[in-house]
Design an enzyme around this catalytic site. Structure first.
Site, PDB file in Angstrom:
ATOM      1  N   THR A 134       0.794  -1.226   0.000  1.00 54.39           N
ATOM      2  CA  THR A 134       0.000   0.000   0.000  1.00 54.39           C
ATOM      3  C   THR A 134       0.831   1.284   0.000  1.00 54.39           C
ATOM      4  OG1 THR A 134      -1.738  -1.158   1.208  1.00 54.39           O
ATOM      5  CG2 THR A 134      -1.820   1.242   1.252  1.00 54.39           C
ATOM      6  N   LYS A 159      -1.665  -0.941  -4.020  1.00 53.35           N
ATOM      7  CA  LYS A 159      -2.869  -0.306  -3.485  1.00 53.35           C
ATOM      8  C   LYS A 159      -2.551   1.150  -3.202  1.00 53.35           C
ATOM      9  CE  LYS A 159      -6.381  -0.696   0.042  1.00 53.35           C
ATOM     10  NZ  LYS A 159      -7.143  -1.639   0.860  1.00 53.35           N
ATOM     11  N   LYS A 161      -3.846   4.760  -1.664  1.00 51.76           N
ATOM     12  CA  LYS A 161      -4.812   5.442  -0.812  1.00 51.76           C
ATOM     13  C   LYS A 161      -5.073   6.839  -1.367  1.00 51.76           C
ATOM     14  CE  LYS A 161      -5.229   2.407   2.610  1.00 51.76           C
ATOM     15  NZ  LYS A 161      -6.548   1.809   2.988  1.00 51.76           N
ATOM     16  N   ASN A 190     -11.274   5.060   1.360  1.00 45.94           N
ATOM     17  CA  ASN A 190     -11.622   4.981   2.789  1.00 45.94           C
ATOM     18  C   ASN A 190     -12.725   5.960   3.181  1.00 45.94           C
ATOM     19  OD1 ASN A 190      -8.341   4.136   3.102  1.00 45.94           O
ATOM     20  ND2 ASN A 190      -9.804   2.940   4.268  1.00 45.94           N
ATOM     21  N   ASP A 241     -16.046  -1.811   1.719  1.00 45.34           N
ATOM     22  CA  ASP A 241     -15.207  -2.237   2.853  1.00 45.34           C
ATOM     23  C   ASP A 241     -15.853  -1.744   4.157  1.00 45.34           C
ATOM     24  OD1 ASP A 241     -13.310  -2.788   4.734  1.00 45.34           O
ATOM     25  OD2 ASP A 241     -11.775  -1.429   3.974  1.00 45.34           O
ATOM     26  N   LYS A 265     -12.559  -8.434   5.799  1.00 43.38           N
ATOM     27  CA  LYS A 265     -11.445  -8.348   6.735  1.00 43.38           C
ATOM     28  C   LYS A 265     -11.850  -9.133   7.971  1.00 43.38           C
ATOM     29  CE  LYS A 265      -9.703  -3.827   5.325  1.00 43.38           C
ATOM     30  NZ  LYS A 265      -9.795  -2.376   5.564  1.00 43.38           N
ATOM     31  N   CYS A 292      -6.766  -6.142   5.609  1.00 42.17           N
ATOM     32  CA  CYS A 292      -6.274  -6.270   6.984  1.00 42.17           C
ATOM     33  C   CYS A 292      -6.392  -4.932   7.700  1.00 42.17           C
ATOM     34  CB  CYS A 292      -4.827  -6.754   6.989  1.00 42.17           C
ATOM     35  SG  CYS A 292      -3.667  -5.679   6.124  1.00 42.17           S
ATOM     36  N   ASP A 317      -4.990  -8.077   0.145  1.00 45.04           N
ATOM     37  CA  ASP A 317      -4.363  -6.840   0.615  1.00 45.04           C
ATOM     38  C   ASP A 317      -3.919  -7.106   2.049  1.00 45.04           C
ATOM     39  OD1 ASP A 317      -3.736  -4.172   1.147  1.00 45.04           O
ATOM     40  OD2 ASP A 317      -5.816  -3.689   1.660  1.00 45.04           O
ATOM     41  N   ASP A 319      -0.814  -6.616   3.842  1.00 48.61           N
ATOM     42  CA  ASP A 319       0.550  -6.086   3.907  1.00 48.61           C
ATOM     43  C   ASP A 319       0.914  -5.472   5.246  1.00 48.61           C
ATOM     44  OD1 ASP A 319      -1.170  -3.971   3.700  1.00 48.61           O
ATOM     45  OD2 ASP A 319      -0.066  -2.920   2.131  1.00 48.61           O
TER      46      ASP A 319
END
Lengths: 343, 343
Positions: A134, A159, A161, A190, A241, A265, A292, A317, A319
């Site tokens: 990420t 990934k 952000k 997010n 998510d 998750k 995660c 994902d 990491d």
């Protein structure tokens, strides 16, 4: 019989190698709860809870005092009847990260006893899984530099952000796409965009010929209608998510046709709900990714065995353990960038 | 590694102790396909397919020639990666009873190897399950006599087949209720009523103070709207059986709010779909029963281990092996009427 003798809790704190920045805030460290489950025959199973105050409302301070009621609930119970124990643990739905740590520790202890890795107890769906890595939010330059580093490290799925500045996000994406040709991009806002901002983002990328694998959680967690609006108007797949925390959220999103992908998750829902969500998504032709929170190798281990066991996730994902400082590696897996191989 | 060496098919024929009559027709015997799966290490797993021409369109004649392509597909594969094998077998969706026999034989061979019963591989949800026993369609007198015998044998849940004559069905129910006080009744019309007949049936029972646990498949298999109409207008829960053959049917029925119960039968769908259906139903707050076709003890064994493993079925209608003549009992379970105890 494989009776549970004792369950102990232990708090472990880890620092991030560098600050981890997403639209809603920055993390410098993570406080995780280790769960140690011992059976009368001497088998030991481990789990890790990484509560997310922002996403599920959980606080680690509130998990610690549950050690005693959890022992009362599970002591003497047989790990071989793990679905029965999962059901008991499901009552602790307000503590989903603890649910995962407990449910996984049960599987881990059983795995030690029957000499079958957890990923094969769950069905051995895949031998290995590929993880992304990420890029935090930051300036255009910072993000491009980080993406290039990740690509050079050998990760093929990056990934990114976004969510603090729409037009900088678009510029950053364009620059990253130029410098990491051949990579696959997962973009994660997010919850930070409005539905219309999310559409501007996807339309601009499309117009500039930048392909992304999916856009994760563009809008507010509670705005399923907004998520659906973005999904129906975006050329790129949309993942839920923060909007999809458990199996009930998943069914609602499926009924509403709100998403193309669900990001499961374990920390949001427990192993039990995650199993349901996999079957729901497969039946409804919705694709899956697994993500995660701030798990160490002990916690990431859980998601590696879960996703390899089920074998149905398009993207992994996972990491977080690559981004924190750990004295000792605790996973039952090998790392061969970009792959994890459970063992 | 636990590699599959060879899969063999064998046809077994069984006669019913007395003719088994339901609204769509009468069975005197059942032809089942035994699946024998051997691994290179010498472990052997067994499965049984009971194709239902009426419900799924399958014919045993059409299963037999699949032995060779099935061997080609599965030879050399590892039973420990059972989800991967389930996915390969899912391509044979037009042969759902064969799917079950193969998927179960894989679990059975793995179970022998890791010394863990199949019901515990699946999670050990329950130690024992309670089965019902079935009253065929027939005259009022015949049905009352059969129900009394079943009740005296020790079964507490009695399944009553209806659908040939609405008013006789109501009379039969009234008489049975008088003579078997304390019993629980599952009524099954096997698609034979119109939606309005089904409502007359439920209204008359209600008016006469006869309580039934559920009415199964009152209307035509393809009439999900009719099923929903009955559900919304009946005081008693409505179950879908012939209308809900696989996971996709289950999701559609859930979206349409067409049923209170789903009757999962492994022969309609395979273990893989049945796992999905369990998770779907649990998430959607739909109740579950498990049923059978004409399985011998070898085939009923599959549904006993599946339902005990998952531990979430309200009713178990697993009586076929009690109704046929068998030279040799082949189940990995004990019978203690009305219970089955997997071992």
């Amino acid at each position: 019989m494989s009776k549970i003798k004792k369950i102990s809790f232990k708090v472990n704190s880890y620092e991030y190698i560098k600050p981890f920045r997403i639209a809603p805030g920055t993390s410098l460290s993570t406080n995780n709860l280790e769960v140690i489950l011992e059976t009368e025959e001497g088998y030991v199973g481990f789990g890790e809870a990484t509560p997310s105050f922002r996403v599920t409302g959980e606080r680690i301070e509130a998990l610690i005092p549950l050690e005693s009621p959890i022992n009362e609930l599970l002591k003497g119970k047989d790990t071989k009847n793990f679905r029965r124990l999962f059901e008991l643990i499901d009552k602790f739905f307000a503590f989903p990260s603890l649910k995962t740590a407990l449910q996984y520790a049960i599987l881990d202890a059983l795995s030690e006893e029957i000499k079958l890795p957890v990923y094969q107890i769950l069905g051995g769906g895949k031998e290995e899984i590929e993880t992304d890595k990420t890029v935090s939010v930051g300036s255009i330059e910072e993000r491009v530099k980080e993406a290039e580093e990740i690509f050079k490290e050998g990760f093929r799925v990056i990934k990114i952000k976004v969510g603090l500045n729409l037009y900088e996000d678009i510029e950053a994406m364009e620059e990253i796409a130029k410098r990491t040709k051949g990579a696959t991009y997962i973009v994660d806002a997010n919850t930070a965009y409005t539905p219309k901002q999310a559409l501007i983002f996807t339309k601009e990328l499309y117009k500039r010929g930048i392909d992304i694998a999916l856009l994760e959680q563009p809008v507010s967690a509670h705005d399923l209608e907004g998520l659906k609006y973005v999904r129906f108007n975006s050329a790129f797949p949309i993942a839920g998510d923060e909007s999809i925390k458990n199996r009930y959220d998943a069914l609602r999103a499926i009924k509403m046709e709100a998403v193309d992908y669900i990001n499961i998750k374990l920390m949001k829902c427990g192993i039990s709900d995650a199993l349901s969500m996999v079957e729901l998504a497969n039946t409804a032709n919705i694709k899956l990714m697994i993500g995660c929170m701030g798990e160490s190798s002990l916690g990431i281990n859980q998601s590696i065995h879960f996703s390899a066991g089920l074998g149905v996730f398009e993207f992994h994902d996972l990491d977080s353990a690559l981004m924190i400082k750990e004295d000792k590696f605790r996973g039952k897996y090998r790392i061969k960038i970009p792959y994890y191989i459970p063992n």
